[in-house]
Design an enzyme around this catalytic site. Structure first.
Site, PDB file in Angstrom:
ATOM      1  N   GLU A   1      -9.403  -6.148   9.525  1.00 56.59           N
ATOM      2  CA  GLU A   1     -10.253  -7.420   9.453  1.00 56.59           C
ATOM      3  C   GLU A   1      -8.993  -8.522   9.119  1.00 56.59           C
ATOM      4  OE1 GLU A   1     -12.594  -5.574   6.846  1.00 56.59           O
ATOM      5  OE2 GLU A   1     -12.952  -4.121   8.013  1.00 56.59           O
TER       6      GLU A   1
ATOM      7  N   SER B   1     -15.892  -4.345  10.401  1.00 53.99           N
ATOM      8  CA  SER B   1     -16.542  -2.060  10.873  1.00 53.99           C
ATOM      9  C   SER B   1     -15.570  -1.356  11.206  1.00 53.99           C
ATOM     10  CB  SER B   1     -16.866  -2.846  12.422  1.00 53.99           C
ATOM     11  OG  SER B   1     -17.758  -4.323  12.827  1.00 53.99           O
ATOM     12  N   GLU B   2     -15.135  -1.055   9.212  1.00 49.17           N
ATOM     13  CA  GLU B   2     -14.628  -0.073   8.772  1.00 49.17           C
ATOM     14  C   GLU B   2     -14.698   1.510   9.957  1.00 49.17           C
ATOM     15  OE1 GLU B   2     -16.011  -1.132   7.190  1.00 49.17           O
ATOM     16  OE2 GLU B   2     -14.313  -2.721   5.791  1.00 49.17           O
TER      17      GLU B   2
ATOM     18  N   GLN C   1      -8.576  -3.275   4.660  1.00 49.73           N
ATOM     19  CA  GLN C   1      -8.148  -4.192   3.956  1.00 49.73           C
ATOM     20  C   GLN C   1      -7.913  -3.675   2.814  1.00 49.73           C
ATOM     21  OE1 GLN C   1     -11.159  -7.506   3.602  1.00 49.73           O
ATOM     22  NE2 GLN C   1      -8.960  -8.125   5.145  1.00 49.73           N
ATOM     23  N   PHE C   2      -9.055  -2.546   2.438  1.00 50.01           N
ATOM     24  CA  PHE C   2      -8.879  -2.445   1.025  1.00 50.01           C
ATOM     25  C   PHE C   2      -8.703  -1.096   0.820  1.00 50.01           C
ATOM     26  CE2 PHE C   2      -9.127  -6.499  -0.202  1.00 50.01           C
ATOM     27  CZ  PHE C   2      -8.196  -6.447  -1.420  1.00 50.01           C
ATOM     28  N   ALA C   3      -8.209   0.523   0.664  1.00 50.53           N
ATOM     29  CA  ALA C   3      -8.221   1.740   1.155  1.00 50.53           C
ATOM     30  C   ALA C   3      -9.651   1.806   0.465  1.00 50.53           C
ATOM     31  CB  ALA C   3      -7.466   2.197   0.075  1.00 50.53           C
ATOM     32  N   ASP C   4     -10.322   1.609  -0.303  1.00 49.93           N
ATOM     33  CA  ASP C   4     -11.797   1.582  -1.060  1.00 49.93           C
ATOM     34  C   ASP C   4     -12.442   1.113   0.386  1.00 49.93           C
ATOM     35  OD1 ASP C   4     -11.395   0.185  -3.740  1.00 49.93           O
ATOM     36  OD2 ASP C   4      -9.810   0.141  -2.484  1.00 49.93           O
TER      37      ASP C   4
ATOM     38  N   ILE D   1     -12.067   2.497   3.248  1.00 49.68           N
ATOM     39  CA  ILE D   1     -12.216   3.424   4.399  1.00 49.68           C
ATOM     40  C   ILE D   1     -13.695   4.453   4.451  1.00 49.68           C
ATOM     41  CG2 ILE D   1     -10.602   5.865   5.178  1.00 49.68           C
ATOM     42  CD1 ILE D   1      -8.453   4.369   3.660  1.00 49.68           C
TER      43      ILE D   1
ATOM     44  N   HIS E   1     -11.344  -2.143  -5.529  1.00 50.92           N
ATOM     45  CA  HIS E   1     -10.465  -2.443  -5.159  1.00 50.92           C
ATOM     46  C   HIS E   1      -9.543  -2.046  -5.957  1.00 50.92           C
ATOM     47  CE1 HIS E   1     -13.163  -5.872  -3.664  1.00 50.92           C
ATOM     48  NE2 HIS E   1     -12.444  -6.249  -2.731  1.00 50.92           N
TER      49      HIS E   1
END
Lengths: 325, 320
Positions: A29, A59-60, A82-85, A87, A128
């Site tokens: 993204e 759309s992870e 974009q941020f590991a959160d 996932i 984040h």
């Protein structure tokens, strides 16, 4: 050797992989036109074009699933979350599909999942800031690395891209622009699964990874001024992790603190501590010490965030107690 | 591609072979000779057979557990199927997974998992690889009506549409997701109406008409191959048995089963090719004997294969 900041080292690894291997492409993204929220992928679209640096919808699940499909179809995808959160939004294909393919039918899945992880000491808040290496360490079939220096950011990412397995690279967003260091200009591979003794010492061992390795080195400097000589083992890889280097250090110092940023309970440090207790109990002169994040969401306000997070001062205090036991 | 007489006889053959393998597996499972449960495509054979038959050998399919016929069309031998169902050491899943989760990229088959809609984003990724490499290949995935209610479906179909990848999306709407009927799964008049929202072509097909499925998939594959992006095809059919072989499916109204039994895809197609002069009782008797012998031999061969050894559990978590 010339110096790069952490995020520049990540970009250089991506750039060189795109140059070297036509199978490599990026998807995620806001990574192409915008260059990523941390500008890690800036300039790659212009150099490599829209077929190899692909902006996706939010759309992870589909990003992770598509990287998996492209990998089994002969590509070397590098997906950015974009941020590991976030996932979490693509957890299902990762833990049920991606991680099991090789075990179930022998098909390698050479893909990389990059994501900025960890707290920023800048009020990034509950969504984040998380460090979720333990989530993935519970999933057989996934490799996990957490580089703590610019050189390792390049070298571990390069190793991840060349690995025939799915590798999750939890880049440390606290270090993206704060940490500068020497980085080899050409090909640079840091083997996955090898820890590094980042500082040698006699009196106690700190085992840490990611930003906490950085903070632990800062703590070691403070402690050195007090005459406490600390060894810092930067784990670098979470799966697989380097038991030998950790156990050798513990055998040498007899005292060990495990420092991690994630929530304390069932964090990866619990695994490290349990292994030390099982394998090196006779070498211990003091109980194993764990210093970790609290078992709360990671709060936004600086006062609360500081209370949540381990930092160099908390590490200093903990190691003083460890050495004085 | 237009169908020749020989193609038509093959379509019939694969549907018959599919049902024969599944019928034999049903008996094996009831006798405790399989690992895990059995999920059949009884009554919906026209969809996987028609869809897989419309593809080129270099295309890739990501089928689901009711798609025995798709595997057979791609060249999976019944011996491999029975070995897989028995969890044999040399089967596709080596005993580590069960059911029709056969995967083999050398034959263009993505091994499914029990979380069925995960095949959608993975097939999207296969299609993306084809697009990036500018290869004239397509990916096709099948899924049930239940899968369309998930986030994975939405994300994959939307992204496939946005990226215009060569993907054919075949929904096998058999009316039931375990015990959940269509009315509890979606509120659209027709499932295919969702295509409008994604900005892609949608086709509604009689899923019990193998030639109709074949034609729709051929058209969608040609469009995808030419750079026209994905198509959503809803194939209407009926699940004629339980979700698995241990599900009595007493929640299904008997009159619904009776109505759909009249439209059995194999019986219908046999009547059609007989009327066209391509089939007769003599050929049918020959086929019956051939299938019987092939299945018996396949089971015999599969049963003689070695079981996994306990230490195999450690093998293959990571690729070397």
């Amino acid at each position: 050797m010339r110096h790069l900041t952490y995020y520049q080292a990540v970009r250089e690894a991506l750039w060189q992989a795109l140059e070297a291997d036509p199978r490599v492409f990026l998807l995620g993204e806001d990574i192409a036109t915008y260059g990523g929220v941390y500008k890690v992928t800036e300039g790659l679209l212009e150099r490599f074009g829209p077929d190899r640096v692909i902006d996706t919808p939010i759309s992870e699940n589909a990003i992770i699933g598509a990287a998996t499909g492209a990998a089994i179809a002969g590509m070397r995808p590098i997906a950015e979350i974009q941020f590991a959160d976030f996932i979490a939004s693509g957890f299902d294909p990762l833990v049920n599909m991606t991680s099991t393919i090789h075990y179930r039918w022998g098909q390698p899945v050479p893909m990389v999942l990059r994501a900025p992880a960890g707290a920023t000491w800048a009020s990034a808040g509950p969504f984040h800031s998380q460090s979720m290496e333990a989530w993935f360490a519970q999933i057989p079939g996934l490799k996990v690395v957490m580089p703590a220096t610019p050189a390792d950011a390049k070298g571990l990412l390069t190793a991840a891209i060349r690995d025939p397995n799915p590798v999750i690279v939890l880049e440390q967003k606290y270090l993206y622009r704060r940490m500068t260091g020497p980085v080899p200009e050409g090909e640079h591979v840091v083997p996955i699964g090898e820890a590094q003794v980042a500082r040698e010492g006699r009196d106690a061992t700190i085992v840490a990874w990611g930003t906490m390795a950085f903070k632990s080195l800062q703590a070691a400097e403070i402690l050195a001024a007090e005459g406490i000589d600390v060894e810092v083992v930067d784990l670098r890889s979470i799966v697989p992790w380097d038991r030998e280097t950790v156990l050798a250090s513990v055998a040498k110092t007899g005292r060990v603190a495990v420092v991690y940023e994630a929530h304390r309970t069932a964090g990866f440090g619990a695994e490290v501590a349990a292994t030390i207790a099982e394998e090196a109990f006779q070498a211990l002169d003091a109980p194993i010490l764990r210093l970790a994040g609290l078992d709360t969401p990671i709060p936004a306000h600086p006062v609360l965030e500081a209370e949540y997070l381990p930092d160099e001062h908390k590490v200093v205090e903990a190691v003083r107690g460890l050495v004085g036991f | 591609m237009s169908l020749t007489d020989e193609h038509r006889r093959q379509l019939y053959y694969y549907m018959r072979l599919s049902r024969a393998v599944e019928d034999a597996a049903w008996a094996l499972n009831n006798q405790g000779r399989m690992v895990g449960r059995l999920y059949t495509g009884h009554g919906q054979e026209a969809i996987p057979v028609g869809a897989a038959y419309a593809l080129e050998p270099e295309d890739v399919i990501a089928p689901m557990y009711r798609d025995m016929g798709a595997h057979l069309v791609r060249g999976v031998d019944p011996v491999e199927v029975f070995a897989q169902f028995m969890g044999k050491r040399d089967s596709s899943n080596m005993g580590k997974d069960s059911g029709l989760h056969i995967g083999d990229m050398s034959r263009g088959i993505v091994g499914m998992i029990s979380v069925l809609p995960d095949s959608l984003p993975v097939a999207l990724g296969v299609a993306l690889a084809f697009k990036i490499r500018k290869e004239p290949r397509v990916a096709l995935t099948t899924f049930g009506d239940g899968s369309t209610s998930t986030g994975a479906f939405h994300e994959a179909v939307n992204m496939a549409a946005v990226l215009q990848v060569p993907l054919v999306l075949v929904c096998e709407n058999n009316g039931w997701a375990l015990s959940t009927p269509n009315a509890r799964e979606y509120a659209a008049a027709n499932l295919v109406d969702k295509a409008v929202g994604y900005g892609i072509p949608g086709r509604h097909v009689d899923g019990n008409d193998v030639e109709a499925v074949h034609a729709a998939v051929s058209e969608a594959a040609a469009l995808a191959r030419a750079g026209g992006g994905p198509t959503l095809i809803e194939c209407r059919t009926m699940r004629m048995r339980g979700h698995s072989n241990i599900d009595p499916a007493d929640y299904v109204p008997p009159e619904m089963l009776a109505e759909w039994a009249e439209r059995d895809p194999i019986h219908r197609y046999r009547a059609r090719i007989e009327a066209a002069g391509l089939w007769d009782a003599e050929r049918e008797a020959g086929l019956e004997a051939e299938l019987q012998e092939r299945i018996d031999q396949a089971i015999h061969q599969a049963e003689a294969m070695p079981e996994p050894e306990p230490e195999d559990v450690h093998v293959g978590v990571f690729a070397e």
